[in-house]
Scaffold this motif. Sequence first.
Motif, mmCIF file in Angstrom:
data_model
loop_
_atom_site.group_PDB
_atom_site.id
_atom_site.type_symbol
_atom_site.label_atom_id
_atom_site.label_comp_id
_atom_site.label_asym_id
_atom_site.label_seq_id
_atom_site.Cartn_x
_atom_site.Cartn_y
_atom_site.Cartn_z
ATOM 1 N N ARG A 137 0.853 -1.190 0.000
ATOM 2 C CA ARG A 137 0.000 0.000 0.000
ATOM 3 C C ARG A 137 0.892 1.245 0.000
ATOM 4 N N LEU A 138 0.360 2.362 -0.521
ATOM 5 C CA LEU A 138 1.116 3.606 -0.580
ATOM 6 C C LEU A 138 0.817 4.451 0.653
ATOM 7 N N ALA A 139 1.866 4.917 1.311
ATOM 8 C CA ALA A 139 1.680 5.719 2.518
ATOM 9 C C ALA A 139 1.314 7.148 2.143
ATOM 10 N N VAL A 140 0.327 7.705 2.841
ATOM 11 C CA VAL A 140 -0.114 9.083 2.617
ATOM 12 C C VAL A 140 0.110 9.857 3.908
ATOM 13 N N ASN A 141 0.789 11.036 3.791
ATOM 14 C CA ASN A 141 1.083 11.831 4.984
ATOM 15 C C ASN A 141 -0.178 12.407 5.600
ATOM 16 N N GLU A 142 0.025 13.040 6.780
ATOM 17 C CA GLU A 142 -1.124 13.617 7.482
ATOM 18 C C GLU A 142 -1.771 14.743 6.669
ATOM 19 N N ASP A 143 -0.966 15.468 5.894
ATOM 20 C CA ASP A 143 -1.546 16.569 5.110
ATOM 21 C C ASP A 143 -2.038 16.087 3.743
ATOM 22 N N ASP A 144 -2.361 14.801 3.639
ATOM 23 C CA ASP A 144 -2.996 14.233 2.448
ATOM 24 C C ASP A 144 -2.101 14.202 1.217
ATOM 25 N N THR A 145 -0.792 14.359 1.385
ATOM 26 C CA THR A 145 0.095 14.275 0.230
ATOM 27 C C THR A 145 0.751 12.904 0.203
ATOM 28 N N ILE A 146 0.965 12.427 -0.993
ATOM 29 C CA ILE A 146 1.535 11.089 -1.141
ATOM 30 C C ILE A 146 3.054 11.194 -1.052
ATOM 31 N N ARG A 147 3.685 10.188 -0.442
ATOM 32 C CA ARG A 147 5.130 10.249 -0.251
ATOM 33 C C ARG A 147 5.892 9.893 -1.521
ATOM 34 N N ASP B 151 10.369 5.824 1.725
ATOM 35 C CA ASP B 151 9.440 5.221 2.683
ATOM 36 C C ASP B 151 7.986 5.423 2.258
ATOM 37 N N ALA B 152 7.728 5.211 0.971
ATOM 38 C CA ALA B 152 6.393 5.508 0.454
ATOM 39 C C ALA B 152 5.534 4.264 0.287
ATOM 40 N N ILE B 153 6.136 3.096 0.151
ATOM 41 C CA ILE B 153 5.334 1.890 -0.072
ATOM 42 C C ILE B 153 5.629 0.895 1.036
ATOM 43 N N TYR B 154 4.583 0.345 1.596
ATOM 44 C CA TYR B 154 4.727 -0.590 2.718
ATOM 45 C C TYR B 154 3.831 -1.800 2.506
ATOM 46 N N MET B 155 4.260 -2.930 3.051
ATOM 47 C CA MET B 155 3.411 -4.118 3.013
ATOM 48 C C MET B 155 2.418 -4.005 4.178
ATOM 49 N N SER B 156 1.141 -3.837 3.846
ATOM 50 C CA SER B 156 0.129 -3.665 4.885
ATOM 51 C C SER B 156 -0.253 -5.035 5.454
ATOM 52 N N ASN B 157 -1.183 -5.055 6.389
ATOM 53 C CA ASN B 157 -1.671 -6.342 6.910
ATOM 54 C C ASN B 157 -2.942 -6.776 6.203
ATOM 55 N N GLU B 158 -3.244 -6.161 5.046
ATOM 56 C CA GLU B 158 -4.461 -6.542 4.320
ATOM 57 C C GLU B 158 -4.169 -7.767 3.447
ATOM 58 N N LEU B 159 -4.945 -8.788 3.623
ATOM 59 C CA LEU B 159 -4.675 -10.055 2.933
ATOM 60 C C LEU B 159 -5.794 -10.473 1.991
ATOM 61 N N GLU B 160 -6.979 -9.935 2.167
ATOM 62 C CA GLU B 160 -8.128 -10.439 1.405
ATOM 63 C C GLU B 160 -8.130 -9.875 -0.009
ATOM 64 N N LEU B 161 -8.361 -10.735 -0.981
ATOM 65 C CA LEU B 161 -8.294 -10.342 -2.380
ATOM 66 C C LEU B 161 -9.351 -11.137 -3.132
ATOM 67 N N ARG C 15 -3.091 4.704 1.728
ATOM 68 C CA ARG C 15 -3.436 4.432 3.128
ATOM 69 C C ARG C 15 -2.775 5.502 3.980
ATOM 70 N N PRO C 16 -3.466 6.057 4.978
ATOM 71 C CA PRO C 16 -2.829 7.044 5.852
ATOM 72 C C PRO C 16 -1.688 6.413 6.642
ATOM 73 N N VAL C 17 -0.694 7.217 6.963
ATOM 74 C CA VAL C 17 0.471 6.716 7.688
ATOM 75 C C VAL C 17 0.050 6.065 9.003
ATOM 76 N N SER C 18 -0.986 6.628 9.629
ATOM 77 C CA SER C 18 -1.403 6.093 10.927
ATOM 78 C C SER C 18 -1.821 4.626 10.808
ATOM 79 N N ALA C 19 -2.440 4.247 9.659
ATOM 80 C CA ALA C 19 -2.872 2.864 9.494
ATOM 81 C C ALA C 19 -1.691 1.923 9.309
#
Lengths: 338, 172
Positions: B56-66, B120-130, B147-151
């Motif tokens: 998933r792509l990380a999105v900063n608090e101010d809604d901008t993509i990293r 640090d813009a792309i992370y492996m999330s814990n979402e598995l369902e497809l 996805r927001p950074v907080s998630a």
Amino acid sequence: MSMLLIWLLVTVACYGAVIGTAALMTLAERKVSAAMQYRYGPNRVGPFGLLQPLADGVKFIFKEEVIPAGANPWIFKLAPVLTALPAMLAIAVIPFTGVIGTFEDTVIYGSIANPEIGILYVLAVSGIGVYGAILGGWASNSKYSLLGGLRASAQMVSYELSLILAVLAVVAMTGSLNLHEIVTDQSGWLGWNVFSQPLAFMLFLICSYAETNRHPFDFAECEPELVGGFHTEYSSMKFAMFFIGEYTAMVVMACLTTTLFFGGYLVPFWEGAPWWIGLLAFGAKTSFFLLLFIWVRWTLPRFRYDQLMHLGWKVLFPLALLNIFITGLWISFGPGGN
Amino acid sequence: MVVVERKELSFLERIYFPAILKGLRITVSKMFAPRFTRQYPEEPLPTNEVTRGQPRLAVNEDDTIRCVSCGLCEAACPAYAITIDGQETERFIEREPERFDIDMLRCILCGFCEEACPKDAIYMSNELELADFSREALVYDIEKLKRPVSALQDRIDYIKKINDRWQTSSST
């Protein structure tokens, strides 16, 4: 006119109860086996999966019906009917409860019919059940089906003998073939036939498992050797008919065990209980034996075929004869004899 | 020649009933044992920060993509699942993706994109369902991947910890 209405009501109630129980048994089989294997079983259709039999029935109706090439179409279609029908016919004389009441000088019993030859009738119609298996196996034009049918017939014929001899001991003790009289004869302290005829009870129980083609005697089906046995080639509602017949036969056998050996609708320590209490008692006792069918199936492995024949002819049959002999001696020279 | 001495069965053993009763006792006791089955849709698979789910792509608090659409994840991807088109932006990072597609049917959840990313813009999330009804619907575009950074915070912290350990051990 209203007598006819009452008779119709009793008939519908009895058949509905037994066939409903048979449907629920297919669910109970899966639920209990699942519980014994640390699983949940079907729980998606309705609360606790209670509507699963309904879903299965709808599925069976919509399945394609296949008749294999070279099969005899008429006998192929007749066989499922011959399995289901005798089991359902036997319901007619089972005493679900005692006398419900009287209507215009006619006593209304808790069974559809109350003939003097009750138990003889049950044995006669359940004897027809083997034709369904053997005709289905033969008409399918398949080697597995044929072997399954042959095994079923050999097994049923050999075990029916011991079954009837076990019942005969009870009939001799009671002095009647009428099922209501067999039940009322068991009243009193330790009056149940299981206490006076423990050997006959064990023989009857074992033979009833063989008669209904249940584990550990399910040679007619025997999945690892014969694919599905006599119903290998069947599909759709015809396959469901075999299943309905099998489960109805189980319910009938459980009812018979209760009636013959466990005092039927009698409630212990309560003489003259109202008829609906008797109905509940009968249901409770029968439920236990139905559960026992499932319980034994998921506990014991299947016999080998020669072991089955050995058990039937060299163990159960002599024991049944011995039981008859001892019962005869007791009746003739025992405390009640002459 | 080996001769196996078989014990003569006693009468109780030969009539089988004690053994059968013992078996019945075991099966009925198992009926009340705890069950292993997980009721899946109601009871999802437990996940934690080590779970390597879908990227998933990380999105900063101010809604901008990293993401700066450098293309390193695209190059690192062994399954060719990522497609990026970049564009210029007024923001300080000067570039951002115009298009960022991940074909989830191709993605093998290897995590190379996460390792390759310098921002640090792309992370492996814990979402598995497809699951979906068409192949096209499973090509996730940038809006589906945001996805927001907080998630993603747990995973971000975990990756930071792993990277720090790597750096300290190699420097000493």
